[in-house]
Each structure stands twice: as C-alpha cells, then as structure tokens.
Design an enzyme around this catalytic site. Structure first.
Site, PDB file in Angstrom:
ATOM      1  N   TYR A 149      44.441  61.053  37.052  1.00  0.00           N
ATOM      2  CA  TYR A 149      43.879  59.724  36.755  1.00  0.00           C
ATOM      3  C   TYR A 149      42.787  59.364  37.766  1.00  0.00           C
ATOM      4  O   TYR A 149      41.662  59.021  37.388  1.00  0.00           O
ATOM      5  CB  TYR A 149      44.985  58.656  36.778  1.00  0.00           C
ATOM      6  N   LYS A 199      38.705  58.704  37.355  1.00  0.00           N
ATOM      7  CA  LYS A 199      38.030  57.449  37.718  1.00  0.00           C
ATOM      8  C   LYS A 199      36.948  57.717  38.763  1.00  0.00           C
ATOM      9  O   LYS A 199      35.856  57.153  38.715  1.00  0.00           O
ATOM     10  CB  LYS A 199      39.036  56.418  38.249  1.00  0.00           C
ATOM     11  N   THR A 227      39.069  51.672  40.627  1.00  0.00           N
ATOM     12  CA  THR A 227      40.374  51.522  41.270  1.00  0.00           C
ATOM     13  C   THR A 227      40.320  51.972  42.725  1.00  0.00           C
ATOM     14  O   THR A 227      39.495  52.817  43.092  1.00  0.00           O
ATOM     15  CB  THR A 227      41.400  52.380  40.502  1.00  0.00           C
ATOM     16  N   ASP A 228      41.263  51.468  43.519  1.00  0.00           N
ATOM     17  CA  ASP A 228      41.349  51.923  44.920  1.00  0.00           C
ATOM     18  C   ASP A 228      41.873  53.360  45.015  1.00  0.00           C
ATOM     19  O   ASP A 228      41.753  53.999  46.059  1.00  0.00           O
ATOM     20  CB  ASP A 228      42.233  50.973  45.742  1.00  0.00           C
ATOM     21  N   GLU A 229      42.448  53.874  43.896  1.00  0.00           N
ATOM     22  CA  GLU A 229      43.055  55.219  43.962  1.00  0.00           C
ATOM     23  C   GLU A 229      42.019  56.316  44.192  1.00  0.00           C
ATOM     24  O   GLU A 229      42.373  57.423  44.576  1.00  0.00           O
ATOM     25  CB  GLU A 229      43.854  55.511  42.683  1.00  0.00           C
TER      26      GLU A 229
HETATM   27  P1  NAD Z   1      45.222  49.184  30.155  1.00  0.00           P
HETATM   28  O1  NAD Z   1      45.718  50.576  29.951  1.00  0.00           O
HETATM   29  O2  NAD Z   1      46.162  48.044  30.091  1.00  0.00           O
HETATM   30  O3  NAD Z   1      44.058  48.884  29.095  1.00  0.00           O
HETATM   31  C1  NAD Z   1      43.056  49.814  28.772  1.00  0.00           C
HETATM   32  C2  NAD Z   1      42.354  49.330  27.517  1.00  0.00           C
HETATM   33  O4  NAD Z   1      41.313  50.280  27.207  1.00  0.00           O
HETATM   34  C3  NAD Z   1      43.275  49.287  26.285  1.00  0.00           C
HETATM   35  O5  NAD Z   1      43.063  48.088  25.575  1.00  0.00           O
HETATM   36  C4  NAD Z   1      42.863  50.495  25.466  1.00  0.00           C
HETATM   37  O6  NAD Z   1      43.054  50.314  24.077  1.00  0.00           O
HETATM   38  C5  NAD Z   1      41.376  50.593  25.834  1.00  0.00           C
HETATM   39  N1  NAD Z   1      40.884  51.973  25.660  1.00  0.00           N
HETATM   40  C6  NAD Z   1      41.444  53.125  26.136  1.00  0.00           C
HETATM   41  N2  NAD Z   1      40.720  54.181  25.740  1.00  0.00           N
HETATM   42  C7  NAD Z   1      39.667  53.696  25.025  1.00  0.00           C
HETATM   43  C8  NAD Z   1      38.576  54.298  24.361  1.00  0.00           C
HETATM   44  N3  NAD Z   1      38.417  55.627  24.344  1.00  0.00           N
HETATM   45  N4  NAD Z   1      37.679  53.506  23.726  1.00  0.00           N
HETATM   46  C9  NAD Z   1      37.849  52.158  23.717  1.00  0.00           C
HETATM   47  N5  NAD Z   1      38.874  51.530  24.303  1.00  0.00           N
HETATM   48  C10 NAD Z   1      39.776  52.289  24.964  1.00  0.00           C
HETATM   49  O7  NAD Z   1      44.444  49.242  31.533  1.00  0.00           O
HETATM   50  P2  NAD Z   1      44.317  48.134  32.682  1.00  0.00           P
HETATM   51  O8  NAD Z   1      45.451  48.262  33.591  1.00  0.00           O
HETATM   52  O9  NAD Z   1      43.992  46.827  32.075  1.00  0.00           O
HETATM   53  O10 NAD Z   1      43.030  48.689  33.444  1.00  0.00           O
HETATM   54  C11 NAD Z   1      41.714  48.314  33.028  1.00  0.00           C
HETATM   55  C12 NAD Z   1      40.701  48.977  33.944  1.00  0.00           C
HETATM   56  O11 NAD Z   1      40.916  48.551  35.287  1.00  0.00           O
HETATM   57  C13 NAD Z   1      40.783  50.496  33.958  1.00  0.00           C
HETATM   58  O12 NAD Z   1      39.454  50.989  34.042  1.00  0.00           O
HETATM   59  C14 NAD Z   1      41.559  50.814  35.221  1.00  0.00           C
HETATM   60  O13 NAD Z   1      41.198  52.070  35.729  1.00  0.00           O
HETATM   61  C15 NAD Z   1      41.119  49.689  36.121  1.00  0.00           C
HETATM   62  N6  NAD Z   1      42.083  49.268  37.166  1.00  0.00           N
HETATM   63  C16 NAD Z   1      43.386  48.980  36.840  1.00  0.00           C
HETATM   64  C17 NAD Z   1      44.235  48.518  37.841  1.00  0.00           C
HETATM   65  C18 NAD Z   1      45.673  48.136  37.545  1.00  0.00           C
HETATM   66  O14 NAD Z   1      46.429  47.849  38.459  1.00  0.00           O
HETATM   67  N7  NAD Z   1      46.109  48.113  36.299  1.00  0.00           N
HETATM   68  C19 NAD Z   1      43.772  48.370  39.153  1.00  0.00           C
HETATM   69  C20 NAD Z   1      42.454  48.695  39.442  1.00  0.00           C
HETATM   70  C21 NAD Z   1      41.598  49.126  38.434  1.00  0.00           C
HETATM   71  O1  DAU Z   2      46.007  51.044  42.645  1.00  0.00           O
HETATM   72  C1  DAU Z   2      45.473  50.710  41.409  1.00  0.00           C
HETATM   73  C2  DAU Z   2      46.200  51.457  40.303  1.00  0.00           C
HETATM   74  O2  DAU Z   2      47.482  50.853  40.169  1.00  0.00           O
HETATM   75  C3  DAU Z   2      45.462  51.417  38.980  1.00  0.00           C
HETATM   76  O3  DAU Z   2      44.232  52.089  39.116  1.00  0.00           O
HETATM   77  C4  DAU Z   2      46.293  52.073  37.869  1.00  0.00           C
HETATM   78  O4  DAU Z   2      45.628  51.950  36.638  1.00  0.00           O
HETATM   79  C5  DAU Z   2      47.631  51.369  37.807  1.00  0.00           C
HETATM   80  O5  DAU Z   2      48.462  51.990  36.835  1.00  0.00           O
HETATM   81  C6  DAU Z   2      48.323  51.373  39.159  1.00  0.00           C
HETATM   82  O6  DAU Z   2      48.750  52.711  39.506  1.00  0.00           O
HETATM   83  P1  DAU Z   2      50.179  53.005  40.182  1.00  0.00           P
HETATM   84  O7  DAU Z   2      50.548  54.390  39.901  1.00  0.00           O
HETATM   85  O8  DAU Z   2      50.178  52.533  41.604  1.00  0.00           O
HETATM   86  O9  DAU Z   2      51.086  51.950  39.321  1.00  0.00           O
HETATM   87  P2  DAU Z   2      52.556  52.088  38.715  1.00  0.00           P
HETATM   88  O10 DAU Z   2      52.975  50.739  38.274  1.00  0.00           O
HETATM   89  O11 DAU Z   2      52.648  53.220  37.745  1.00  0.00           O
HETATM   90  O12 DAU Z   2      53.434  52.493  39.980  1.00  0.00           O
HETATM   91  C7  DAU Z   2      53.511  51.654  41.121  1.00  0.00           C
HETATM   92  C8  DAU Z   2      54.367  52.370  42.154  1.00  0.00           C
HETATM   93  O13 DAU Z   2      55.733  52.405  41.670  1.00  0.00           O
HETATM   94  C9  DAU Z   2      53.986  53.827  42.375  1.00  0.00           C
HETATM   95  O14 DAU Z   2      54.172  54.147  43.754  1.00  0.00           O
HETATM   96  C10 DAU Z   2      54.954  54.616  41.520  1.00  0.00           C
HETATM   97  C11 DAU Z   2      56.197  53.750  41.529  1.00  0.00           C
HETATM   98  N1  DAU Z   2      57.006  53.780  40.307  1.00  0.00           N
HETATM   99  C12 DAU Z   2      56.381  53.595  39.105  1.00  0.00           C
HETATM  100  C13 DAU Z   2      57.100  53.612  37.919  1.00  0.00           C
HETATM  101  C14 DAU Z   2      56.394  53.440  36.586  1.00  0.00           C
HETATM  102  C15 DAU Z   2      58.391  53.953  40.366  1.00  0.00           C
HETATM  103  O15 DAU Z   2      58.957  54.097  41.463  1.00  0.00           O
HETATM  104  N2  DAU Z   2      59.103  53.961  39.203  1.00  0.00           N
HETATM  105  C16 DAU Z   2      58.519  53.805  37.974  1.00  0.00           C
HETATM  106  O16 DAU Z   2      59.230  53.839  36.931  1.00  0.00           O
END
Ligand code: NAD
Ligand code: DAU
Length: 348
Positions: free
Chosen positions: A156, A160, A131-133
């Site tokens: 988190y 990562k 992730t970019d975080e």
């Molecule tokens: P998500 O939470 O939707 O899915 C995670 C999946 O991993 C789920 O299906 C869960 O059951 C599985 N999982 C969790 N713990 C596990 C374990 N111990 N063993 C096996 N499976 C397990 O997550 P996502 O948003 O699809 O993110 C996927 C990946 O991409 C993550 O590594 C996250 O850090 C990364 N990522 C997410 C975002 C985003 O915006 N969502 C952006 C950049 C990177």
């Molecule tokens: O940048 C990549 C990341 O983006 C991934 O690595 C993470 O897995 C993914 O969850 C996401 O993280 P964020 O914290 O940015 O996503 P989220 O949707 O939780 O929140 C987006 C923005 O909105 C953040 O600034 C927090 C804000 N927010 C979020 C929620 C859930 C609110 O203001 N209200 C809310 O209820």
C-alpha cells in the site's frame, strides 16, 4: 460557478467528509464527486448533501481515461482533489496489483487527463491526498517531517509513494500546479469496519473477538476525520505550488491502549459491567512487515497555514462511538453488503 472541483474517492471515508464540507461551505463551487464505488465506496455517506444544487456524482473508474476526459469536459473541471485509492494495508498484502492499478496507474491517468484538458496551468490545481506511511516506520523517537526521505514498507505505502513521485514529476516536468499532503491515521464516522477503530466498535457491540496484531505495541498517530477535511480545505486554498504539508494531531497511541479505551467507552454506553469488553481482546498473528510507529510533525501546516485540530482525542473518540451506535443501519448495510444497492436505487 467560481470553481468546478473534481473530488475523487468522494464516496469513501475521508472523501465523503471532504465533499460534504466543500458542498456546504462553498455554494459558489460546483463539486463533482467521482468514484467507481468499490467495496469502500458508499453513497449513503453523502445522503445529507446529495440533493444540493452544487453537487454532482459521477460513477467512473480513474483507470478509465475516456470517461475521465468526458467528466472534465462536461463539468469544465478547474481543480482536482484526488483521494480515490485502495486504502487498506492488509488488502495490499494479499493483492498488491490492485493497489498498483488504482493508486499508481489511476493517478497517472488522472494527471494525464488534467494535463491535457487544462491550458493555462497557473489557473488550476491538482491536489493529491497522501499518507504518512510513505515515510516508513519510526523507532520510539523522532517524527516524520516533510523532508523525511521516502521509505515505504508495505505494498500500500509503496503504491502511495509511487503516486506522490508521479505528482511531483508532473509538477517538475510539465509545470502542472500541484500540492501534496500526507496525513496520519484518521478515525470518525463513515470509516469501513475493516479498519481498527470501527472494527473494534462493531465487534464489541456484537460480542465478537477483538483481533490485536502481535502484542498490540505498534503505535499510530490518530486524527479526527473532520479535522483532516478542514486541513484539506486550508491546503487547497492556501497551500503553495509544489509544496508538501504533513497533517496530524500529535496524538500517538499504542494499538492495545486504543482498543482498551474503546472497551471502556463501550462498556459504559452499553451499560455493561466494567471490564466486560476487554475480555474480547484476542492477540493474533502479526501483520506481515508491520510498521512499528508513525508520528507526524505537523508544525509546517500549523505555522504556515494556521491549521490546527479542533477536537481533542477524548472528545473525538466519544463522538465516533456515539455515531456508530446511532447509525446501526449504516453498519448493518455495510457489513451485509446492502449499501452497494444504494446507487441503483437512487441514481439509475
Ligand atoms: P476509502 O477506502 O474509505 O475510500 C476510497 C474511495 O475511493 C472509495 O469510495 C472507493 O470507491 C474509491 N475508489 C477506489 N478505487 C477507485 C477507482 N479506481 N476509481 C474511482 N474511485 C475509486 O479510503 P480513505 O480511508 O477515505 O482514504 C482516502 C485517501 O486518503 C486515500 O488516498 C488514502 O491513501 C488517503 N489517506 C487515508 C488515511 C486514513 O487513515 N484512512 C490517512 C491518510 C491518507
Ligand atoms: O497512517 C495512515 C494510514 O492509516 C492510511 O494511509 C491507511 O489508508 C489507513 O488504512 C491506516 O493504515 P493502518 O494500517 O495504520 O490502519 P488500520 O486501521 O488497518 O490499523 C491500525 C493499527 O491497528 C495497525 O498497527 C494494525 C493494527 N490492527 C489493525 C486491524 C485491522 C490490529 O491490531 N488489528 C486489526 O484487526
């Protein structure tokens, strides 16, 4: 089969799009989806491909070394695309240890199994999705580059960052072939409605408050999930050993503006009077340690690997709203917990 690819976390949001893309695009690859089905894992996300000949599901926890080894042996795994993780920042604030367990220890476990199962490392790839975080928080100027020093600010992102460091350490120490990509915020179908965009869509539909943290001034950089899956395909096939690729669409939005865009689209789709949904916006207590801004410079993947997003944000967000409105049953199953019975009903 030409390759037998283990995709972890394939029942989750991004993983389900990656699995679907690989299963459909590469009939000569065997795709093994390994997921322990936490609250975020939903096999309904894979309904369309679950009968495909080149697809298999394994319900396994990445913490479970014995079962992981068996999966490698049973399927003669040639490559790994590792997405399984705890992914929600707010949950990491209330339970950091769960993030250390899956994201750090789980990743090291998987690295160990791959390291000992594979003999000739030149033939295999361990691709870690990050992730970019990990780069921390930006002020109003500048972008995250692949060379930006790590500065994670939440439990988190610390977990990562730690897993990224382990992947690089295995590349350096044991010469495992690895690649890492760091992506910005994804949006699109199949995202669990705890994250900002699906949460707002669901709440607007149900006339519930839209909780905006702080003043809504924080900035995120949004990419349509299918474009992330396309980027993962490109990095998997053409990324260079040991390299990092940032993935993003140069698409920054203040949270409050995103919420207002969703309100406008939903008013139109639900045929409500203009301005109705905006009345649901509720400013709530800020997230602890809330990162101010993320912004990815995606020039490297664009120039070196020729990837670029296929969708403009306006088109992607409209498609996303349509998907949630057309998939009310998915949303109801997810919010009621019914989706967790899918495995028993279809696989046992
Ligand atoms: P998500 O939470 O939707 O899915 C995670 C999946 O991993 C789920 O299906 C869960 O059951 C599985 N999982 C969790 N713990 C596990 C374990 N111990 N063993 C096996 N499976 C397990 O997550 P996502 O948003 O699809 O993110 C996927 C990946 O991409 C993550 O590594 C996250 O850090 C990364 N990522 C997410 C975002 C985003 O915006 N969502 C952006 C950049 C990177
Ligand atoms: O940048 C990549 C990341 O983006 C991934 O690595 C993470 O897995 C993914 O969850 C996401 O993280 P964020 O914290 O940015 O996503 P989220 O949707 O939780 O929140 C987006 C923005 O909105 C953040 O600034 C927090 C804000 N927010 C979020 C929620 C859930 C609110 O203001 N209200 C809310 O209820």
């Amino acid at each position: 089969m030409e390759k037998s690819i283990l995709i972890t976390g394939g029942a989750g949001f991004i993983g389900s799009h990656v699995v679907s893309l690989f299963v459909n695009k590469y009939p000569d690859y065997k795709i093994v989806n390994l997921d322990c089905l936490t609250y975020a894992g939903n096999l309904e996300n894979l309904k369309e491909i679950e009968g495909a000949e080149n697809y298999t599901f394994e319900k396994v926890d990445i913490m479970d070394e014995v079962s992981l080894k068996k999966v490698f042996e049973d399927h003669n795994i040639t490559d790994v695309i590792h997405l399984a993780a705890e992914s929600h920042v707010d949950r990491s604030i209330s339970d950091p240890l769960a993030f250390v367990k899956t994201n750090v220890i789980g990743t090291v476990n998987l690295l160990n199994v791959a390291k000992s199962y594979w003999k000739d490392y030149s033939k295999h790839l361990f691709y870690h999705i990050s992730t970019d975080e990990v780069y921390g928080s930006l002020d109003d100027g500048g972008f995250f580059l692949e060379t930006t020093p790590y500065d994670p600010q939440s439990p988190y992102s610390a977990s990562k960052a730690s897993s990224d460091h382990f992947v690089r350490a295995y590349s350096n120490t044991y010469k495992l072939r690895t690649v890492i990509s760091n992506c910005s915020n994804n949006y699109g179908p199949n995202q669990f409605p705890e994250k900002l965009i699906p949460l707002c869509i669901n709440n607007i539909k149900n006339n519930k408050p839209l909780p905006v943290y702080g003043k809504g001034e924080n900035i995120r950089d949004w990419l349509y999930v299918v474009d992330h899956a396309r980027a993962i395909d490109v990095v998997f096939h053409s990324g260079k050993n040991g390299e990092t690729y940032n993935i993003g669409g140069f698409n920054e939005w203040k949270n409050i503006d995103i919420v207002k865009v969703l309100c406008k689209i939903m008013d139109k789709k639900l045929e409500r009077e203009s301005g109705t949904s905006e009345k649901l916006i509720t400013f709530v207590k800020d997230r602890a340690g809330h990162d101010h801004r993320y912004a990815i410079d995606a020039s490297k993947i664009q120039q070196e690997l020729g990837w670029e997003p296929s969708l403009q944000f306006e088109e992607g967000i409209e498609k996303t709203v349509d998907w949630y409105l057309q998939n009310q049953e998915w949303l109801e199953n997810v919010t009621s917990g019914n989706y967790q019975k899918y495995y028993e009903a279809h696989y046992e």
